[in-house]
Scaffold this motif. Structure first.
Motif, PDB file in Angstrom:
ATOM      1  N   LYS A 174       0.790  -1.216   0.098  1.00  0.00           N
ATOM      2  CA  LYS A 174      -0.050   0.094   0.022  1.00  0.00           C
ATOM      3  C   LYS A 174       0.711   1.285  -0.094  1.00  0.00           C
ATOM      4  N   GLU A 175       0.159   2.403  -0.429  1.00  0.00           N
ATOM      5  CA  GLU A 175       0.941   3.681  -0.333  1.00  0.00           C
ATOM      6  C   GLU A 175       1.333   4.144   0.936  1.00  0.00           C
ATOM      7  N   ARG A 176       2.085   5.050   1.330  1.00  0.00           N
ATOM      8  CA  ARG A 176       2.547   5.562   2.543  1.00  0.00           C
ATOM      9  C   ARG A 176       1.410   6.643   2.614  1.00  0.00           C
ATOM     10  N   GLU A 177       0.632   6.425   3.818  1.00  0.00           N
ATOM     11  CA  GLU A 177      -0.321   7.518   4.125  1.00  0.00           C
ATOM     12  C   GLU A 177       0.045   8.538   5.381  1.00  0.00           C
ATOM     13  N   PHE A 178      -0.565   9.651   5.247  1.00  0.00           N
ATOM     14  CA  PHE A 178      -0.468  10.518   6.207  1.00  0.00           C
ATOM     15  C   PHE A 178      -1.252   9.876   7.448  1.00  0.00           C
ATOM     16  N   VAL A 179      -0.307  10.496   8.762  1.00  0.00           N
ATOM     17  CA  VAL A 179      -1.120  10.243   9.989  1.00  0.00           C
ATOM     18  C   VAL A 179      -1.231  11.646  10.857  1.00  0.00           C
ATOM     19  N   ALA A 180      -0.233  12.178  11.106  1.00  0.00           N
ATOM     20  CA  ALA A 180      -0.197  13.590  11.887  1.00  0.00           C
ATOM     21  C   ALA A 180       0.840  14.544  11.471  1.00  0.00           C
ATOM     22  N   ALA A 181       0.509  15.675  11.704  1.00  0.00           N
ATOM     23  CA  ALA A 181       1.801  16.759  11.268  1.00  0.00           C
ATOM     24  C   ALA A 181       1.630  17.661  12.293  1.00  0.00           C
ATOM     25  N   ILE A 182       2.624  18.451  12.560  1.00  0.00           N
ATOM     26  CA  ILE A 182       2.757  19.641  13.559  1.00  0.00           C
ATOM     27  C   ILE A 182       3.692  20.599  13.050  1.00  0.00           C
ATOM     28  N   ARG A 183       3.110  21.858  13.050  1.00  0.00           N
ATOM     29  CA  ARG A 183       4.273  23.032  12.711  1.00  0.00           C
ATOM     30  C   ARG A 183       5.312  23.087  14.124  1.00  0.00           C
ATOM     31  N   TRP A 184       6.479  23.596  13.519  1.00  0.00           N
ATOM     32  CA  TRP A 184       7.733  23.549  14.733  1.00  0.00           C
ATOM     33  C   TRP A 184       7.664  25.048  15.335  1.00  0.00           C
ATOM     34  N   SER A 185       6.543  25.701  15.072  1.00  0.00           N
ATOM     35  CA  SER A 185       6.146  27.129  16.006  1.00  0.00           C
ATOM     36  C   SER A 185       4.760  26.979  15.748  1.00  0.00           C
ATOM     37  N   LEU A 202       4.522  10.900  18.809  1.00  0.00           N
ATOM     38  CA  LEU A 202       3.066  10.506  18.468  1.00  0.00           C
ATOM     39  C   LEU A 202       2.481   9.671  19.651  1.00  0.00           C
ATOM     40  N   GLN A 203       1.885  10.062  20.345  1.00  0.00           N
ATOM     41  CA  GLN A 203       1.003   9.184  21.331  1.00  0.00           C
ATOM     42  C   GLN A 203      -0.269   8.528  20.746  1.00  0.00           C
ATOM     43  N   MET A 204      -0.110   7.078  20.886  1.00  0.00           N
ATOM     44  CA  MET A 204      -1.078   6.505  20.163  1.00  0.00           C
ATOM     45  C   MET A 204      -1.790   5.621  21.126  1.00  0.00           C
ATOM     46  N   ASN A 205      -3.211   5.897  21.188  1.00  0.00           N
ATOM     47  CA  ASN A 205      -3.966   5.370  22.249  1.00  0.00           C
ATOM     48  C   ASN A 205      -5.260   4.496  21.397  1.00  0.00           C
ATOM     49  N   SER A 206      -5.657   3.510  22.322  1.00  0.00           N
ATOM     50  CA  SER A 206      -6.955   2.714  21.601  1.00  0.00           C
ATOM     51  C   SER A 206      -6.386   2.223  20.410  1.00  0.00           C
ATOM     52  N   LEU A 207      -5.348   1.680  20.284  1.00  0.00           N
ATOM     53  CA  LEU A 207      -4.735   1.061  19.085  1.00  0.00           C
ATOM     54  C   LEU A 207      -5.656  -0.009  18.484  1.00  0.00           C
ATOM     55  N   LYS A 208      -5.674   0.132  17.168  1.00  0.00           N
ATOM     56  CA  LYS A 208      -6.612  -1.091  16.403  1.00  0.00           C
ATOM     57  C   LYS A 208      -5.539  -1.973  15.823  1.00  0.00           C
ATOM     58  N   PRO A 209      -6.209  -3.020  15.362  1.00  0.00           N
ATOM     59  CA  PRO A 209      -4.976  -4.079  14.524  1.00  0.00           C
ATOM     60  C   PRO A 209      -4.929  -3.210  13.126  1.00  0.00           C
ATOM     61  N   GLU A 210      -5.720  -2.368  12.722  1.00  0.00           N
ATOM     62  CA  GLU A 210      -5.479  -1.749  11.369  1.00  0.00           C
ATOM     63  C   GLU A 210      -4.597  -0.655  11.344  1.00  0.00           C
ATOM     64  N   ASP A 211      -4.242  -0.442  12.804  1.00  0.00           N
ATOM     65  CA  ASP A 211      -2.858   0.619  12.918  1.00  0.00           C
ATOM     66  C   ASP A 211      -1.690   0.055  12.703  1.00  0.00           C
ATOM     67  N   THR A 212      -1.576  -1.294  12.277  1.00  0.00           N
ATOM     68  CA  THR A 212      -0.309  -2.131  12.150  1.00  0.00           C
ATOM     69  C   THR A 212       0.086  -1.355  10.850  1.00  0.00           C
ATOM     70  N   ALA A 213       1.418  -1.014  11.090  1.00  0.00           N
ATOM     71  CA  ALA A 213       2.259  -0.295   9.942  1.00  0.00           C
ATOM     72  C   ALA A 213       3.580  -0.152  10.309  1.00  0.00           C
ATOM     73  N   ILE A 214       4.491   0.106   9.366  1.00  0.00           N
ATOM     74  CA  ILE A 214       5.726   0.771   9.723  1.00  0.00           C
ATOM     75  C   ILE A 214       5.438   2.276   9.761  1.00  0.00           C
ATOM     76  N   TYR A 215       5.974   3.006  10.774  1.00  0.00           N
ATOM     77  CA  TYR A 215       5.649   4.567  11.132  1.00  0.00           C
ATOM     78  C   TYR A 215       6.791   5.213  10.725  1.00  0.00           C
ATOM     79  N   TYR A 216       6.827   6.389   9.954  1.00  0.00           N
ATOM     80  CA  TYR A 216       7.914   7.148   9.570  1.00  0.00           C
ATOM     81  C   TYR A 216       7.741   8.730   9.816  1.00  0.00           C
ATOM     82  N   CYS A 217       8.781   9.030  10.300  1.00  0.00           N
ATOM     83  CA  CYS A 217       8.836  10.448  10.805  1.00  0.00           C
ATOM     84  C   CYS A 217       9.427  11.285   9.573  1.00  0.00           C
ATOM     85  N   SER A 218       8.956  12.426   9.287  1.00  0.00           N
ATOM     86  CA  SER A 218       9.464  13.342   8.406  1.00  0.00           C
ATOM     87  C   SER A 218       9.408  14.784   8.603  1.00  0.00           C
ATOM     88  N   VAL A 219      10.391  15.468   7.907  1.00  0.00           N
ATOM     89  CA  VAL A 219      10.402  16.975   8.001  1.00  0.00           C
ATOM     90  C   VAL A 219      10.278  17.675   6.718  1.00  0.00           C
TER      91      VAL A 219
END
Length: 127
Positions: free
Chosen positions: A43-54, A81-98
Motif C-alpha cells: 500500500k501507499e504511504r499514508e499521512f497520520v499527523a503533522a505539527i508545525r515547528w512553531s 506520536l502518542q497512540m491510544n486505543s490502538l486497533k489492528p488496522e494501525d499496524t504499519a511501519i511508521y515514518y517520521c518526516s520533516v
C-alpha cells in the motif's frame, strides 16, 4: 542536512497504547513542519499527523483523530506520536518526516511536502 531517528515501536494488544519518538539532528527553523506517515506492504504511504515547528497547529488523518496526539519538544528537537486505543488496522511501519520550510505549495498531508525521512519503526497491534 537533517537526520531523523525514530523509536518506540513494538507489539501491543488492541486498545493498548504506544508512544513513538523522532529525534532530529540538525537545526529546524520556525517554518519547519514535522509529520508521521505509515505504510503497510503493498500500500501507499499514508499521512497520520503533522505539527508545525512553531505555534500550535496540528493536523490528523480522520482515521486517527481522537486516538493519536502529535506533540513536539523544541529544546530536544523531538516530535512524539502518542497512540491510544490502538486497533489492528494501525499496524504499519511508521515514518517520521520533516519539511525544512513548509510553504503550503503541497498539502501538509502530502508526501511531497517533506524532504527528510527517517528509517521507520514497526508498530504491530494484535487483536
Amino acid at each position: 542536512q537533517v537526520q531523523l531517528v525514530e523509536s518506540g515501536g513494538g507489539l501491543v494488544r488492541a486498545w493498548g497504547s504506544l508512544r513513538l519518538s523522532c529525534a532530529a539532528s540538525g537545526r529546524l527553523t520556525s517554518g519547519a513542519a514535522m509529520a508521521w506517515f505509515r505504510q503497510v506492504p503493498g500500500k501507499e504511504r499514508e499521512f497520520v499527523a503533522a505539527i508545525r515547528w512553531s505555534g500550535s497547529i496540528t493536523d490528523y488523518a480522520d482515521s486517527v483523530k481522537g486516538r493519536f496526539t502529535i506533540s513536539r519538544d523544541n529544546a530536544k528537537n523531538t516530535v512524539y506520536l502518542q497512540m491510544n486505543s490502538l486497533k489492528p488496522e494501525d499496524t504499519a511501519i511508521y515514518y517520521c518526516s520533516v519539511s525544512s520550510f513548509y510553504n503550503g505549495v503541497y498539502s501538509i498531508h502530502s508526501l511531497r511536502a517533506y524532504n527528510y525521512w527517517g528509517q521507520g519503526t514497526q508498530v504491530t497491534v494484535s487483536s
